[in-house]
Write an enzyme that holds these catalytic residues in place. Structure first.
Site: not given
Ligand code: C5P
Length: 219
Positions: A29-30
């Protein structure tokens, strides 16, 4: 709002991160919070547009008057975007993961006892913005975002050409923009670059939608 509205227009917005599963309990993810994209969707709805918001995993309420479609992965986001076409304006704000795990494990990965980490092979995700640019039903105004940590405007100019977007909204994310409340952006168009002052993401959204309504009206 004063000036032109977006009545009768369909505005398509992507927002948030994507989550790319590694195994049933882990993902790539980010730090995108979705705030900027949600603010843009809200401002477009207030300007009278029919708004479709394709959202990655975020914890934000759905803006009033917006049709929200929740997705997890980049591939799901692409499918939802394609299903929402045609659109007069598309604003791709999502921080789509560039890579996903090449093979999603069906069971939780375990340490094997040798101390060697599990290998993680990556595969490239589809580029949603670029694929929209190449379609017969390409949105009339196609806008991308560029989160950069250096040479922000140069990278945005190159990205505008590479992706086939009309505008790129570039922002410097070397500070605490991702997850933060403020943003300072540069609007890169065919005509040049506008540098906007630092302001709340909600104000960026309102000003961007005003700019879009002007452009759509002038067409
Ligand atoms: O190449 P980069 O990820 O920096 O490009 C950012 C722009 O491209 C954003 O508008 C983002 O929403 C879009 N994008 C996309 N699909 C991807 C990667 C980025 O739509 N797989």
């Amino acid at each position: 709002l004063s000036g032109p509205t977006l009545h009768g227009r369909h505005v398509l917005v992507t927002a948030g991160p994507t989550h790319e599963p590694i195994d049933p309990v882990r993902y790539i993810a980010n730090r995108s919070s979705g705030q900027q994209g949600f603010a843009i969707a809200a401002a477009a709805a207030r300007a009278g547009a029919r708004v479709t918001l394709v959202a990655g995993p975020v914890s934000l309420p759905t803006p009033r008057g917006v049709e929200r479609i929740d997705v997890e992965t980049a591939r799901e986001m692409l499918a939802a975007v394609e299903a929402a076409l045609p659109a007069d304006v598309a604003i791709m704000v999502a921080a789509v993961a560039d890579w996903r795990a090449a093979d999603e494990a069906s069971q939780k990965l375990k340490k094997d006892g040798t101390g060697a980490p599990a290998p993680l092979a990556l595969a490239e995700n589809p580029d949603i913005l670029r694929s929209l640019a190449g379609r017969a039903d390409r949105p009339g105004l196609l806008i991308g975002f560029a989160a950069e940590t250096e040479n922000v405007v140069d990278h945005a100019r190159a990205k505008r050409a590479a992706k086939g977007a009309d505008w790129i909204v570039a922002n410097d994310v070397s500070g605490d923009v991702m997850g933060g409340t403020h943003n300072s952006v540069h609007i890169v168009t065919a005509d040049g670059v506008e540098d906007w002052p630092d302001m709340p993401k909600t104000a960026v959204a309102v000003r961007l939608i005003e700019r879009i309504a002007d452009a759509v009206a002038g067409r």
